[in-house]
Write a protein that holds these residues in place. Structure first.
Motif, PDB file in Angstrom:
ATOM      1  N   UNK A   8       1.004  -1.442   0.362  1.00 46.25           N
ATOM      2  CA  UNK A   8      -0.041  -0.221   0.399  1.00 46.25           C
ATOM      3  C   UNK A   8       0.945   1.056   0.479  1.00 46.25           C
ATOM      4  N   UNK A   9       0.961   2.242  -1.076  1.00 45.81           N
ATOM      5  CA  UNK A   9       1.751   2.846  -1.227  1.00 45.81           C
ATOM      6  C   UNK A   9       0.617   4.365  -1.406  1.00 45.81           C
ATOM      7  N   UNK A  10       1.057   5.384  -0.106  1.00 47.96           N
ATOM      8  CA  UNK A  10       0.767   6.730  -0.270  1.00 47.96           C
ATOM      9  C   UNK A  10       1.331   7.757  -1.189  1.00 47.96           C
ATOM     10  N   UNK A  11       0.425   8.282  -1.802  1.00 51.08           N
ATOM     11  CA  UNK A  11       1.003   9.586  -2.779  1.00 51.08           C
ATOM     12  C   UNK A  11       0.490  11.303  -2.236  1.00 51.08           C
ATOM     13  N   UNK A  12       1.391  11.900  -0.947  1.00 52.57           N
ATOM     14  CA  UNK A  12       1.111  13.188  -0.981  1.00 52.57           C
ATOM     15  C   UNK A  12       2.080  14.289  -0.123  1.00 52.57           C
ATOM     16  N   UNK A  13       1.591  14.605  -0.061  1.00 53.80           N
ATOM     17  CA  UNK A  13       2.514  15.716   0.714  1.00 53.80           C
ATOM     18  C   UNK A  13       1.683  16.820   2.398  1.00 53.80           C
ATOM     19  N   UNK A  14       1.958  15.887   3.609  1.00 54.55           N
ATOM     20  CA  UNK A  14       0.848  16.316   4.558  1.00 54.55           C
ATOM     21  C   UNK A  14       0.543  17.639   4.590  1.00 54.55           C
ATOM     22  N   UNK A  15       2.197  19.050   4.124  1.00 52.59           N
ATOM     23  CA  UNK A  15       1.922  20.345   4.256  1.00 52.59           C
ATOM     24  C   UNK A  15       1.632  20.803   2.614  1.00 52.59           C
ATOM     25  N   UNK A  16       0.528  20.276   2.516  1.00 52.73           N
ATOM     26  CA  UNK A  16      -0.114  21.092   1.331  1.00 52.73           C
ATOM     27  C   UNK A  16      -1.608  20.574   1.571  1.00 52.73           C
ATOM     28  N   UNK A  17      -1.897  20.629   2.638  1.00 52.56           N
ATOM     29  CA  UNK A  17      -4.101  20.471   2.943  1.00 52.56           C
ATOM     30  C   UNK A  17      -4.197  18.761   2.344  1.00 52.56           C
ATOM     31  N   UNK A  18      -4.738  18.921   1.416  1.00 57.18           N
ATOM     32  CA  UNK A  18      -5.581  18.078   0.982  1.00 57.18           C
ATOM     33  C   UNK A  18      -4.106  17.279   0.187  1.00 57.18           C
ATOM     34  N   UNK A  19      -3.883  17.458  -0.692  1.00 53.66           N
ATOM     35  CA  UNK A  19      -2.319  16.428  -0.665  1.00 53.66           C
ATOM     36  C   UNK A  19      -1.986  15.661   0.211  1.00 53.66           C
ATOM     37  N   UNK A  20      -2.564  15.884   1.828  1.00 53.42           N
ATOM     38  CA  UNK A  20      -1.389  14.831   2.874  1.00 53.42           C
ATOM     39  C   UNK A  20      -3.309  14.273   2.853  1.00 53.42           C
ATOM     40  N   UNK A  21      -3.941  13.863   2.245  1.00 52.40           N
ATOM     41  CA  UNK A  21      -4.902  12.357   2.843  1.00 52.40           C
ATOM     42  C   UNK A  21      -4.504  11.428   2.599  1.00 52.40           C
ATOM     43  N   UNK A  22      -3.597  10.812   1.793  1.00 49.84           N
ATOM     44  CA  UNK A  22      -2.673   9.504   2.265  1.00 49.84           C
ATOM     45  C   UNK A  22      -2.474   9.585   2.931  1.00 49.84           C
ATOM     46  N   UNK A  23      -1.311  10.434   3.551  1.00 43.57           N
ATOM     47  CA  UNK A  23      -0.844  10.264   5.015  1.00 43.57           C
ATOM     48  C   UNK A  23      -1.705   9.747   5.807  1.00 43.57           C
ATOM     49  N   UNK A  24      -2.871  10.674   5.816  1.00 46.36           N
ATOM     50  CA  UNK A  24      -3.494  10.231   7.291  1.00 46.36           C
ATOM     51  C   UNK A  24      -3.975   9.046   7.061  1.00 46.36           C
ATOM     52  N   UNK A  25      -4.331   8.455   5.743  1.00 44.81           N
ATOM     53  CA  UNK A  25      -4.887   7.150   4.797  1.00 44.81           C
ATOM     54  C   UNK A  25      -3.905   6.182   5.918  1.00 44.81           C
ATOM     55  N   UNK A  26      -2.705   6.424   5.277  1.00 49.04           N
ATOM     56  CA  UNK A  26      -1.949   5.567   5.653  1.00 49.04           C
ATOM     57  C   UNK A  26      -1.557   5.165   7.735  1.00 49.04           C
ATOM     58  N   UNK A  27      -1.826   6.553   8.046  1.00 49.58           N
ATOM     59  CA  UNK A  27      -1.669   6.540   9.987  1.00 49.58           C
ATOM     60  C   UNK A  27      -3.020   5.378   9.996  1.00 49.58           C
ATOM     61  N   UNK A  28      -3.698   5.298   9.667  1.00 43.19           N
ATOM     62  CA  UNK A  28      -5.090   4.712   9.869  1.00 43.19           C
ATOM     63  C   UNK A  28      -4.655   3.913   9.842  1.00 43.19           C
ATOM     64  N   UNK A  29      -4.354   3.453   8.447  1.00 43.59           N
ATOM     65  CA  UNK A  29      -3.680   1.568   8.613  1.00 43.59           C
ATOM     66  C   UNK A  29      -2.405   1.209   9.433  1.00 43.59           C
ATOM     67  N   UNK A  30      -1.962   2.173   9.634  1.00 47.82           N
ATOM     68  CA  UNK A  30      -1.050   1.662  10.581  1.00 47.82           C
ATOM     69  C   UNK A  30      -1.291   1.272  12.177  1.00 47.82           C
ATOM     70  N   UNK A  31      -2.017   2.012  12.338  1.00 49.41           N
ATOM     71  CA  UNK A  31      -2.895   2.351  13.397  1.00 49.41           C
ATOM     72  C   UNK A  31      -3.809   0.985  13.976  1.00 49.41           C
ATOM     73  N   UNK A  32      -4.287   0.473  12.337  1.00 47.32           N
ATOM     74  CA  UNK A  32      -5.230  -0.793  13.139  1.00 47.32           C
ATOM     75  C   UNK A  32      -4.393  -2.004  12.207  1.00 47.32           C
ATOM     76  N   UNK A  33      -3.292  -1.755  11.690  1.00 45.64           N
ATOM     77  CA  UNK A  33      -1.830  -2.510  11.898  1.00 45.64           C
ATOM     78  C   UNK A  33      -2.437  -4.094  10.893  1.00 45.64           C
TER      79      UNK A  33
END
Length: 166
Positions: A8-33
């Motif tokens: 699972x590869x997230x593409x984005x930049x958390x320092x460009x507002x909504x371009x960070x959507x993948x960062x949030x998705x990956x964080x939640x997937x990691x938290x859910x292991x």
């Protein structure tokens, strides 16, 4: 069956507002292991994408996209069909570069031309509203993150079920 490696590869930049959507998705997937072979963030550069999904049975790429006209928070799930890439709507000749340099569509087309696509490639795209510099997702994209996480989880479970056979 073939290779059942899942990335699972997230593409984005958390320092460009909504371009960070993948960062949030990956964080939640990691938290859910989420049990996958690789869960990682990438800048979307085509050769890095190809390295990350090399030898994968399933690669899922999560990215934020601009919609024209857009509906911020809408989720698009696109299974890439390498046999029909010439008609791929992800390759937009009118806008050859995005916030990631070459667009994801160009990266996919390049990988197809080089014979370096994963066996199955799913793109989960979240329409964004604000790609300006700054932190934090818009409310619509924040609300979409759990749905994108569910879409990734559903694809992983379906792939594993198919791989295990009847």
């Amino acid at each position: 069956m073939g290779n059942e490696r899942i990335v699972v590869i997230g593409v984005g930049n958390e320092y460009r507002h909504d371009d960070g959507a993948a960062v949030s998705v990956l964080a939640q997937l990691a938290a859910e292991d989420l049990a996958v072979d690789r869960l990682t963030l990438c800048d979307g550069e085509p050769t890095r994408l190809m390295e990350l999904w090399e030898d994968a049975g399933l690669a899922i790429v999560v990215d934020a996209v601009h919609g024209h006209p857009g509906e911020p928070g809408r989720i698009h799930s696109v299974t890439v069909d390498a046999d029909h890439l010439l008609a791929d709507p992800l390759v937009d000749e009118e806008s050859p570069a995005g916030t990631h340099g070459l667009g994801l569509g160009h990266g996919v087309a390049l990988a197809a031309a080089l014979g370096r696509l994963p066996r199955e490639l799913l793109i989960v795209a979240v329409e964004g509203a604000d790609f300006s510099i700054g932190e934090g997702l818009s409310p619509a994209v924040t609300d979409a993150v759990p749905r994108a996480v569910s879409e990734v989880r559903r694809a992983v479970e379906a792939h594993r079920a198919e791989a295990s056979g009847p």
